[in-house]
Design a protein around this motif. Structure first.
Motif, PDB file in Angstrom:
ATOM      1  N   ASN A  78       0.866  -1.177   0.000  1.00 28.02           N
ATOM      2  CA  ASN A  78       0.000   0.000   0.000  1.00 28.02           C
ATOM      3  C   ASN A  78       0.903   1.227   0.000  1.00 28.02           C
ATOM      4  N   ARG A  79       1.062   1.837  -1.166  1.00 22.66           N
ATOM      5  CA  ARG A  79       2.012   2.939  -1.307  1.00 22.66           C
ATOM      6  C   ARG A  79       1.708   4.062  -0.333  1.00 22.66           C
ATOM      7  N   GLN A  80       2.727   4.522   0.354  1.00 24.43           N
ATOM      8  CA  GLN A  80       2.593   5.575   1.350  1.00 24.43           C
ATOM      9  C   GLN A  80       3.110   6.906   0.793  1.00 24.43           C
ATOM     10  N   ARG A  81       2.428   7.971   1.128  1.00 24.65           N
ATOM     11  CA  ARG A  81       2.837   9.320   0.745  1.00 24.65           C
ATOM     12  C   ARG A  81       2.758  10.223   1.976  1.00 24.65           C
ATOM     13  N   GLY A  89       1.965  15.895   8.165  1.00 28.99           N
ATOM     14  CA  GLY A  89       3.397  15.710   8.247  1.00 28.99           C
ATOM     15  C   GLY A  89       3.807  14.275   8.459  1.00 28.99           C
ATOM     16  N   GLU A  90       2.922  13.343   8.110  1.00 30.05           N
ATOM     17  CA  GLU A  90       3.231  11.927   8.286  1.00 30.05           C
ATOM     18  C   GLU A  90       2.727  11.128   7.097  1.00 30.05           C
ATOM     19  N   ALA A  91       3.228   9.914   6.955  1.00 29.36           N
ATOM     20  CA  ALA A  91       2.870   9.082   5.809  1.00 29.36           C
ATOM     21  C   ALA A  91       1.470   8.499   5.970  1.00 29.36           C
ATOM     22  N   SER A  92       0.744   8.461   4.852  1.00 25.30           N
ATOM     23  CA  SER A  92      -0.590   7.870   4.816  1.00 25.30           C
ATOM     24  C   SER A  92      -0.731   7.059   3.538  1.00 25.30           C
ATOM     25  N   ASP A  93      -1.724   6.189   3.516  1.00 26.79           N
ATOM     26  CA  ASP A  93      -1.997   5.382   2.342  1.00 26.79           C
ATOM     27  C   ASP A  93      -2.375   6.304   1.174  1.00 26.79           C
ATOM     28  N   GLU A  94      -1.688   6.151   0.063  1.00 25.34           N
ATOM     29  CA  GLU A  94      -1.953   6.995  -1.112  1.00 25.34           C
ATOM     30  C   GLU A  94      -3.419   6.980  -1.523  1.00 25.34           C
ATOM     31  N   ALA A  95      -4.087   5.844  -1.348  1.00 27.11           N
ATOM     32  CA  ALA A  95      -5.483   5.710  -1.759  1.00 27.11           C
ATOM     33  C   ALA A  95      -6.403   6.655  -0.993  1.00 27.11           C
ATOM     34  N   ARG A  96      -5.958   7.142   0.161  1.00 29.93           N
ATOM     35  CA  ARG A  96      -6.793   8.022   0.994  1.00 29.93           C
ATOM     36  C   ARG A  96      -6.434   9.496   0.810  1.00 29.93           C
ATOM     37  N   LEU A  97      -5.529   9.776  -0.103  1.00 28.36           N
ATOM     38  CA  LEU A  97      -5.036  11.137  -0.294  1.00 28.36           C
ATOM     39  C   LEU A  97      -5.406  11.687  -1.661  1.00 28.36           C
ATOM     40  N   VAL A  98      -5.268  12.997  -1.798  1.00 25.57           N
ATOM     41  CA  VAL A  98      -5.426  13.673  -3.089  1.00 25.57           C
ATOM     42  C   VAL A  98      -4.073  14.275  -3.459  1.00 25.57           C
TER      43      VAL A  98
END
Length: 221
Positions: free
Chosen positions: A19-22, A28-37
């Motif tokens: 699950n790619r993290q961004r 200021g912390e990493a989250s699952d790319e699928a939950r981000l814009v």
């Protein structure tokens, strides 16, 4: 074919690889790319939403949430992330909502062409009874009596689907090439997971179920 000739599929070794993290520039912390814009910088220095994650340039990532994106724009976090002065439009969160809504509706159109969309009360009721329905998509402006009847079918279904009431019958009709589209079922199949992620991102900007629907119906759904 020998083992050496067989196509090789890389196996994700860690959760982060699966699950790619961004980095979310607000938290200021990493989250699952699928939950981000994702956002990029336009030629004129304006922050541009990239909901499909395809535009060129270095990406800046924010949670798919109206408050988070508004905060990023107001606090100059895009400029801080890019290390240069950028212009974040006041309606940036509204832009994202419109783009995500269009993406979700376009996804329904693709599902129709792929044969995984069913519309109409009787057909949807049958699909629910079969246990193949991943999503029940109800027009937000449909009649309350029809919603009550279809909810009964949901409760009897062997596998309860998720329910989406984000769009009007006109919006659903345009997406699906029909008129007076009230009850729609998205069957489990190829592309359903991606559509689900897009709906979940959109739910950060508008309710999954309209606030105008009765409280009892919302609770039962």
């Amino acid at each position: 074919m020998t083992d050496a000739d067989a196509p090789h599929t890389p196996v994700a070794k860690t959760h982060a690889e699966a699950n790619r993290q961004r980095k979310d520039i607000v938290l200021g912390e990493a989250s699952d790319e699928a939950r981000l814009v994702r956002f990029v910088v336009g030629p004129d220095g304006t922050v541009v939403p990239d909901v499909a994650r395809k535009l060129p340039g270095r990406g800046m990532w924010v949670a798919a949430d109206r408050e988070a994106i508004s905060a990023a724009a107001k606090k100059g976090l895009f400029s801080r992330s890019a290390k240069t002065k950028l212009t974040a439009p006041a309606d940036l969160a509204d832009q994202v909502e419109r783009l995500l809504a269009r993406r979700v509706l376009d996804g329904l159109g693709l599902a129709r062409r792929g044969g995984t969309i069913i519309s109409g009360f009787e057909k949807v009721s049958s699909a629910l009874a079969s246990g193949q329905t991943a999503w029940l998509i109800e027009a937000s402006d449909g009649a309350a009596d029809g919603r009550r009847k279809i909810l009964t079918a949901v409760h009897k279904a062997p596998n309860s689907p998720k329910i989406c009431g984000m769009f009007t019958s006109d919006e659903l009709g345009l997406a699906l090439g029909g008129e007076n589209v009230i009850h729609t079922a998205l069957l489990a199949g190829r592309g359903t997971d991606r559509w689900t992620l897009d709906v979940e991102r959109l739910s950060g900007f508008r309710p999954l179920l309209p606030l105008s629907w009765s409280a009892s119906w919302r609770e039962e759904a």
